[in-house]
Design an enzyme around this catalytic site. Structure first.
Site, short mmCIF file in Angstrom:
data_model
loop_
_atom_site.label_atom_id
_atom_site.label_comp_id
_atom_site.label_asym_id
_atom_site.label_seq_id
_atom_site.Cartn_x
_atom_site.Cartn_y
_atom_site.Cartn_z
N ASP A 49 0.78 14.75 14.01
CA ASP A 49 1.71 14.69 12.58
C ASP A 49 0.99 14.86 10.71
O ASP A 49 -0.13 14.94 10.93
CB ASP A 49 1.24 12.75 12.09
CG ASP A 49 2.65 12.47 11.59
OD1 ASP A 49 3.14 11.67 11.94
OD2 ASP A 49 1.56 12.47 10.00
N TYR A 54 1.26 17.16 2.91
CA TYR A 54 -0.28 17.41 2.97
C TYR A 54 -1.22 18.74 2.87
O TYR A 54 -1.76 18.99 2.90
CB TYR A 54 -0.63 17.27 4.59
CG TYR A 54 -0.25 15.29 5.52
CD1 TYR A 54 0.47 14.65 4.05
CD2 TYR A 54 -0.41 15.42 6.62
CE1 TYR A 54 0.63 13.36 4.58
CE2 TYR A 54 0.55 14.04 6.82
CZ TYR A 54 0.66 13.17 5.79
OH TYR A 54 1.22 11.23 6.21
N LYS A 79 7.67 15.64 8.06
CA LYS A 79 7.99 15.30 6.36
C LYS A 79 8.97 16.03 5.20
O LYS A 79 8.30 16.86 4.85
CB LYS A 79 7.42 14.30 6.48
CG LYS A 79 6.39 13.11 7.59
CD LYS A 79 5.72 12.39 6.66
CE LYS A 79 4.69 11.88 8.07
NZ LYS A 79 3.30 13.25 7.77
N HIS A 112 10.06 11.04 4.21
CA HIS A 112 8.28 10.37 3.84
C HIS A 112 9.00 9.33 3.18
O HIS A 112 7.93 7.94 2.95
CB HIS A 112 8.06 11.65 2.78
CG HIS A 112 6.43 11.36 3.74
ND1 HIS A 112 5.72 12.18 3.18
CD2 HIS A 112 5.79 10.13 3.50
CE1 HIS A 112 4.36 12.33 3.40
NE2 HIS A 112 4.32 10.88 3.94
N1 LIG Z 1 4.07 8.54 6.26
C1 LIG Z 1 3.27 8.59 5.24
O1 LIG Z 1 3.87 8.17 4.27
C2 LIG Z 1 1.40 8.14 5.97
C3 LIG Z 1 1.50 7.70 5.27
C4 LIG Z 1 -0.65 7.58 5.42
C5 LIG Z 1 -0.46 8.54 6.41
N2 LIG Z 1 0.28 9.19 6.92
C6 LIG Z 1 0.05 9.63 7.86
O2 LIG Z 1 -1.49 8.62 9.70
C7 LIG Z 1 -2.48 9.45 9.67
C8 LIG Z 1 -2.61 8.30 9.74
O3 LIG Z 1 -3.28 7.53 8.80
P1 LIG Z 1 -4.21 7.67 8.27
O4 LIG Z 1 -5.24 9.37 7.60
O5 LIG Z 1 -3.74 7.56 6.30
O6 LIG Z 1 -6.01 6.80 8.14
P2 LIG Z 1 -6.75 5.86 9.44
O7 LIG Z 1 -6.10 7.00 10.80
O8 LIG Z 1 -6.81 4.57 9.52
O9 LIG Z 1 -7.92 6.41 9.30
C9 LIG Z 1 -8.74 7.43 8.53
C10 LIG Z 1 -10.67 7.51 8.22
O10 LIG Z 1 -10.68 6.76 10.12
C11 LIG Z 1 -11.82 7.57 9.77
N3 LIG Z 1 -11.86 7.86 11.57
C12 LIG Z 1 -10.98 8.41 12.33
N4 LIG Z 1 -11.70 7.89 12.92
C13 LIG Z 1 -13.12 7.10 13.90
C14 LIG Z 1 -13.40 6.43 14.33
N5 LIG Z 1 -13.38 6.64 15.16
N6 LIG Z 1 -15.35 5.96 13.89
C15 LIG Z 1 -14.67 5.40 12.00
N7 LIG Z 1 -14.00 6.19 11.32
C16 LIG Z 1 -13.10 7.33 11.65
C17 LIG Z 1 -11.86 9.49 9.42
O11 LIG Z 1 -12.49 9.93 8.74
P3 LIG Z 1 -12.97 11.34 9.66
O12 LIG Z 1 -11.76 12.33 9.14
O13 LIG Z 1 -14.18 11.73 8.56
O14 LIG Z 1 -13.05 11.37 10.78
C18 LIG Z 1 -10.77 8.96 8.37
O15 LIG Z 1 -11.63 9.02 7.22
C19 LIG Z 1 -2.67 10.08 8.83
O16 LIG Z 1 -3.02 11.23 9.24
C20 LIG Z 1 -0.70 10.53 7.98
O17 LIG Z 1 -0.81 11.98 9.23
C21 LIG Z 1 1.50 8.79 7.34
#
Ligand SMILES: NC(=O)c1ccc[n+]([C@@H]2O[C@H](COP(=O)([O-])OP(=O)(O)OC[C@H]3O[C@@H](n4cnc5c(N)ncnc54)[C@H](OP(=O)(O)O)[C@@H]3O)[C@@H](O)[C@H]2O)c1
Length: 275
Positions: A49, A54, A79, A112
């Site tokens: 994704d 990004y 997106k 988005h």
């Molecule tokens: N459509 C939208 O508006 C929107 C908004 C936000 C996000 N997104 C998408 O959703 C994806 C995921 O959401 P997100 O990046 O906001 O947050 P998330 O997946 O909830 O959390 C990511 C964070 O958690 C850490 N992490 C990952 N696996 C872990 C584990 N097993 N143990 C401990 N910590 C861990 C990562 O650090 P490390 O990298 O150091 O492991 C990072 O700091 C994004 O990358 C993006 O593709 C979309």
């Protein structure tokens, strides 16, 4: 329900979308994103994704090509950013994303954010892009029930997916039920609460009982709800850890406990105020 790392949701136009994907928001400049995608493919992920916002579509596309995995076995979402709304801009933005990715098509192209006034015209362009074969499925992101109702009243083409913030701490059951009743697949972003709730005592105690980590419990919770989930990590060990969620199931009792943690807790923008 039994699932594997390649289990896929069938979208409303018949195409299959793997339930687990790698999110690459803030996966890092330079080789950071490329390495993360490569580790994910090695771990067995087949779904990535990204977004034009990004700034790493190019790295994602390069990792896809370098993997030598047949293109049709990989599912890529990107997106359309807010400044690209409007019919003509949407067409141009998609072409730009395809150029950056350097791939022949996008699997899922999402709006988005529900930008005021322009979003329905943008949706018309998304439909044209899909007809043209530029993307296999189209959907939206950050749409509330109100935004979805507006779109459905205006267009006969139902979004295949709504990608929203979703976790046990933001269990948007009404939105999930609404999407399900209209054939829209819900997809959870920030499923790990950006790491902020991994030490919550209810999560850590359930995790200890299953011999799993907090992150694995939160990912499995989405899967148990038939939600597509895209945890982000740029770290090899955690990318593997987040995929190791297919050898256990959460009991009904523990699912209810996890559901009850909802506190409408967001770590990203709240779209409910988007006019
Ligand atoms: N459509 C939208 O508006 C929107 C908004 C936000 C996000 N997104 C998408 O959703 C994806 C995921 O959401 P997100 O990046 O906001 O947050 P998330 O997946 O909830 O959390 C990511 C964070 O958690 C850490 N992490 C990952 N696996 C872990 C584990 N097993 N143990 C401990 N910590 C861990 C990562 O650090 P490390 O990298 O150091 O492991 C990072 O700091 C994004 O990358 C993006 O593709 C979309």
């Amino acid at each position: 329900m039994k699932k594997t790392l390649t289990s896929a949701a069938r979208l409303n136009n018949g195409i299959e979308m793997p339930y687990l994907g790698l999110g690459v928001y803030l996966a890092g400049p330079g080789s950071g994103t490329e390495n993360a995608v490569q580790y994910a493919f090695e771990a067995g992920y087949r779904h990535i994704d990204t977004a034009s916002l990004y700034g790493n579509e190019r790295e994602v596309g390069r990792a896809v090509r370098n993997s030598r995995i047949p293109r049709e076995e990989i599912f890529i979402t990107t997106k359309l950013w807010n400044s690209d709304h409007g019919y003509n801009r949407t067409i141009t933005a998609c072409e730009e994303s395809l150029r950056e990715l350097n791939l022949p098509y996008i699997d899922l192209y999402l709006i988005h954010w529900p930008v005021e006034n322009l979003r329905n015209e943008t949706w018309e362009a998304m439909i044209a892009l899909q007809k043209d074969g530029k993307c296999r499925a189209i959907g939206v992101s950050n749409y509330t029930i109100r935004h979805l109702e507006e779109l459905l009243a205006d267009s006969p083409v139902v979004p295949a997916v709504n990608q929203v913030e979703f976790s046990p701490f933001l269990y948007q059951k009404d939105l999930l039920d609404f999407c399900r009743s209209h054939g829209i697949q819900l997809e959870a972003y920030s499923p790990l609460t950006r790491g902020k709730k991994l030490n919550h005592p209810a999560i850590t105690s359930i995790a200890a009982r299953y011999g799993k980590t907090s992150a694995q419990i939160m990912i499995r919770w989405s899967l148990e709800h038939e939600i597509v989930v895209i945890p982000k990590s740029a770290n090899k060990r955690r990318i593997y850890e987040n995929a190791d969620v297919f050898d256990f199931e959460i009991t009904h009792e523990d699912l209810a406990l996890l559901d009850s943690l909802n506190k409408d807790c967001r770590f990203d923008w709240d779209p409910s105020g988007a006019p």
